[in-house]
Design a protein around this motif. Structure first.
Motif, PDB file in Angstrom:
ATOM      1  N   PRO A 188       0.803  -1.222   0.000  1.00  0.00           N
ATOM      2  CA  PRO A 188       0.000   0.000   0.000  1.00  0.00           C
ATOM      3  C   PRO A 188       0.837   1.275   0.000  1.00  0.00           C
ATOM      4  N   GLN A 189       0.340   2.280  -0.696  1.00  0.00           N
ATOM      5  CA  GLN A 189       0.906   3.620  -0.696  1.00  0.00           C
ATOM      6  C   GLN A 189      -0.029   4.538   0.083  1.00  0.00           C
ATOM      7  N   ALA A 190       0.488   5.653   0.554  1.00  0.00           N
ATOM      8  CA  ALA A 190      -0.292   6.560   1.396  1.00  0.00           C
ATOM      9  C   ALA A 190      -1.570   7.027   0.704  1.00  0.00           C
ATOM     10  N   ASP A 191      -1.484   7.373  -0.594  1.00  0.00           N
ATOM     11  CA  ASP A 191      -2.657   7.888  -1.303  1.00  0.00           C
ATOM     12  C   ASP A 191      -3.769   6.857  -1.373  1.00  0.00           C
ATOM     13  N   THR A 192      -3.399   5.589  -1.580  1.00  0.00           N
ATOM     14  CA  THR A 192      -4.397   4.524  -1.639  1.00  0.00           C
ATOM     15  C   THR A 192      -5.040   4.310  -0.277  1.00  0.00           C
ATOM     16  N   ILE A 193      -4.234   4.345   0.762  1.00  0.00           N
ATOM     17  CA  ILE A 193      -4.760   4.170   2.124  1.00  0.00           C
ATOM     18  C   ILE A 193      -5.760   5.268   2.450  1.00  0.00           C
ATOM     19  N   ARG A 194      -5.426   6.497   2.063  1.00  0.00           N
ATOM     20  CA  ARG A 194      -6.260   7.644   2.428  1.00  0.00           C
ATOM     21  C   ARG A 194      -7.621   7.649   1.721  1.00  0.00           C
ATOM     22  N   VAL A 195      -7.774   6.887   0.643  1.00  0.00           N
ATOM     23  CA  VAL A 195      -9.086   6.795   0.000  1.00  0.00           C
ATOM     24  C   VAL A 195     -10.122   6.286   0.996  1.00  0.00           C
ATOM     25  N   LEU A 196      -9.675   5.438   1.925  1.00  0.00           N
ATOM     26  CA  LEU A 196     -10.594   4.847   2.910  1.00  0.00           C
ATOM     27  C   LEU A 196     -11.009   5.847   3.980  1.00  0.00           C
ATOM     28  N   LEU A 218     -16.839  -1.940   6.467  1.00  0.00           N
ATOM     29  CA  LEU A 218     -15.477  -2.433   6.645  1.00  0.00           C
ATOM     30  C   LEU A 218     -15.168  -2.684   8.113  1.00  0.00           C
ATOM     31  N   HIS A 219     -14.810  -3.930   8.405  1.00  0.00           N
ATOM     32  CA  HIS A 219     -14.545  -4.384   9.766  1.00  0.00           C
ATOM     33  C   HIS A 219     -13.071  -4.727   9.953  1.00  0.00           C
ATOM     34  N   THR A 220     -12.495  -5.384   8.931  1.00  0.00           N
ATOM     35  CA  THR A 220     -11.108  -5.851   8.993  1.00  0.00           C
ATOM     36  C   THR A 220     -10.298  -5.220   7.870  1.00  0.00           C
ATOM     37  N   LEU A 221      -9.182  -4.611   8.234  1.00  0.00           N
ATOM     38  CA  LEU A 221      -8.312  -3.952   7.267  1.00  0.00           C
ATOM     39  C   LEU A 221      -6.919  -4.561   7.375  1.00  0.00           C
ATOM     40  N   SER A 222      -6.421  -5.096   6.259  1.00  0.00           N
ATOM     41  CA  SER A 222      -5.117  -5.759   6.257  1.00  0.00           C
ATOM     42  C   SER A 222      -4.193  -5.102   5.236  1.00  0.00           C
ATOM     43  N   PHE A 223      -2.929  -4.988   5.626  1.00  0.00           N
ATOM     44  CA  PHE A 223      -1.911  -4.476   4.712  1.00  0.00           C
ATOM     45  C   PHE A 223      -0.793  -5.501   4.643  1.00  0.00           C
ATOM     46  N   MET A 224      -0.328  -5.774   3.422  1.00  0.00           N
ATOM     47  CA  MET A 224       0.724  -6.758   3.240  1.00  0.00           C
ATOM     48  C   MET A 224       1.891  -6.113   2.492  1.00  0.00           C
ATOM     49  N   SER A 225       3.064  -6.099   3.123  1.00  0.00           N
ATOM     50  CA  SER A 225       4.240  -5.515   2.490  1.00  0.00           C
ATOM     51  C   SER A 225       5.483  -5.972   3.237  1.00  0.00           C
ATOM     52  N   SER A 226       6.561  -6.241   2.499  1.00  0.00           N
ATOM     53  CA  SER A 226       7.790  -6.687   3.152  1.00  0.00           C
ATOM     54  C   SER A 226       8.813  -5.567   3.282  1.00  0.00           C
ATOM     55  N   ARG A 227       8.476  -4.381   2.790  1.00  0.00           N
ATOM     56  CA  ARG A 227       9.410  -3.261   2.895  1.00  0.00           C
ATOM     57  C   ARG A 227       9.126  -2.441   4.164  1.00  0.00           C
ATOM     58  N   GLU A 228      10.077  -1.585   4.506  1.00  0.00           N
ATOM     59  CA  GLU A 228       9.890  -0.704   5.661  1.00  0.00           C
ATOM     60  C   GLU A 228       8.926   0.419   5.286  1.00  0.00           C
ATOM     61  N   TRP A 229       7.987   0.697   6.157  1.00  0.00           N
ATOM     62  CA  TRP A 229       6.989   1.719   5.887  1.00  0.00           C
ATOM     63  C   TRP A 229       7.540   3.101   6.176  1.00  0.00           C
ATOM     64  N   ASP A 230       7.144   4.106   5.373  1.00  0.00           N
ATOM     65  CA  ASP A 230       7.597   5.463   5.643  1.00  0.00           C
ATOM     66  C   ASP A 230       6.568   6.193   6.502  1.00  0.00           C
ATOM     67  N   GLU A 231       6.952   7.361   6.972  1.00  0.00           N
ATOM     68  CA  GLU A 231       6.115   8.106   7.920  1.00  0.00           C
ATOM     69  C   GLU A 231       4.784   8.499   7.312  1.00  0.00           C
ATOM     70  N   GLU A 232       4.774   8.816   6.026  1.00  0.00           N
ATOM     71  CA  GLU A 232       3.538   9.225   5.364  1.00  0.00           C
ATOM     72  C   GLU A 232       2.512   8.098   5.348  1.00  0.00           C
ATOM     73  N   GLU A 233       2.967   6.873   5.118  1.00  0.00           N
ATOM     74  CA  GLU A 233       2.054   5.731   5.095  1.00  0.00           C
ATOM     75  C   GLU A 233       1.524   5.401   6.484  1.00  0.00           C
ATOM     76  N   ASP A 262       1.204   7.574   8.936  1.00  0.00           N
ATOM     77  CA  ASP A 262       0.262   8.654   9.262  1.00  0.00           C
ATOM     78  C   ASP A 262      -1.075   8.433   8.572  1.00  0.00           C
ATOM     79  N   ALA A 263      -1.024   7.919   7.343  1.00  0.00           N
ATOM     80  CA  ALA A 263      -2.262   7.666   6.599  1.00  0.00           C
ATOM     81  C   ALA A 263      -3.111   6.622   7.311  1.00  0.00           C
ATOM     82  N   ILE A 264      -2.475   5.552   7.816  1.00  0.00           N
ATOM     83  CA  ILE A 264      -3.220   4.527   8.549  1.00  0.00           C
ATOM     84  C   ILE A 264      -3.860   5.112   9.796  1.00  0.00           C
ATOM     85  N   VAL A 265      -3.085   5.894  10.543  1.00  0.00           N
ATOM     86  CA  VAL A 265      -3.607   6.514  11.768  1.00  0.00           C
ATOM     87  C   VAL A 265      -4.805   7.403  11.436  1.00  0.00           C
TER      88      VAL A 265
END
Length: 203
Positions: free
Chosen positions: A109-117, A135-150, A152-155
């Motif tokens: 996931p990228q920050a812009d995609t997350i923020r659509v929600l 929406l009850h359950t939200l899952s993100f799958m990624s093996s890279r390190e997340w940046d601050e923008e992403e 913040d978007a989840i929060v």
């Protein structure tokens, strides 16, 4: 409920839509306490279709997906799994094709995609109605390190949906870990997530 899995195919030339049904009746097993805690249901593909990847942001392609969703009652899809790279350039109105989604998994996931929600759907929808209101359950799958923008978007999404009265109940961060990290997310950020949702899984 049914699951829709959207992935790339033919070396990135097409988007493949796979419609799956539970391998067993999860509701029955849960009701009778027969499903081991943490056990994920298996899925069996029952149908699939594809569109050229170059058409993913074409208005005609979006309209076709919407019509197909109504024709085959995909509006009732409860579980949606999709790769962020497929969603990023797509007209946001495609999100409204599946209003019954209660479980959403986004890979890479990228920050812009997350923020659509975080926002109400585009178009004529009521400002009080969020995309995926169930929406009850939200899952993100990624093996890279997340940046601050992403992060913040989840929060912001978790806070916003709670304020709208459609809070996320389960947040799942899946895949590879780094030293001192879980799924590339710092422990302090996981703590913040945990304060905003009743249930947090990180692996």
């Amino acid at each position: 409920s049914l699951k829709l899995d959207i992935t790339e195919g033919r070396l990135g030339e097409v988007m493949i839509f796979r419609i799956c049904t539970p391998t067993f009746d999860e509701d029955f097993f849960l009701a009778h306490d027969l499903l081991p805690q943490g056990r994920e249901n298996d899925w069996t593909q029952i149908f699939s279709f594809e569109i050229d990847l170059d058409m993913r942001d074409d208005p005609n392609a979006i309209e076709a997906i919407q019509q197909f969703s109504v024709m085959f009652q995909l509006v009732d899809i409860g579980v949606l799994e999709v790769d962020d790279e497929l969603l990023e350039p797509v007209d946001p109105s495609v999100y409204t094709c599946f209003p019954a989604v209660h479980s959403l998994c986004i890979s890479w996931p990228q920050a812009d995609t997350i923020r659509v929600l975080e926002h109400p759907p585009p178009g004529s929808h009521s400002a009080e109605t969020l995309i995926y209101p169930s929406l009850h359950t939200l899952s993100f799958m990624s093996s890279r390190e997340w940046d601050e923008e992403e992060v913040d978007a989840i929060v912001d999404v978790l806070i916003s949906r709670t304020e709208y009265g459609s809070p996320i109940q389960v947040l799942e961060i899946k895949s590879g870990a780094h030293p001192g990290m879980s799924q590339g997310v710092a422990q302090e950020n996981l703590k913040t997530f945990g304060e905003l949702v009743p249930t947090l899984y990180a692996s």
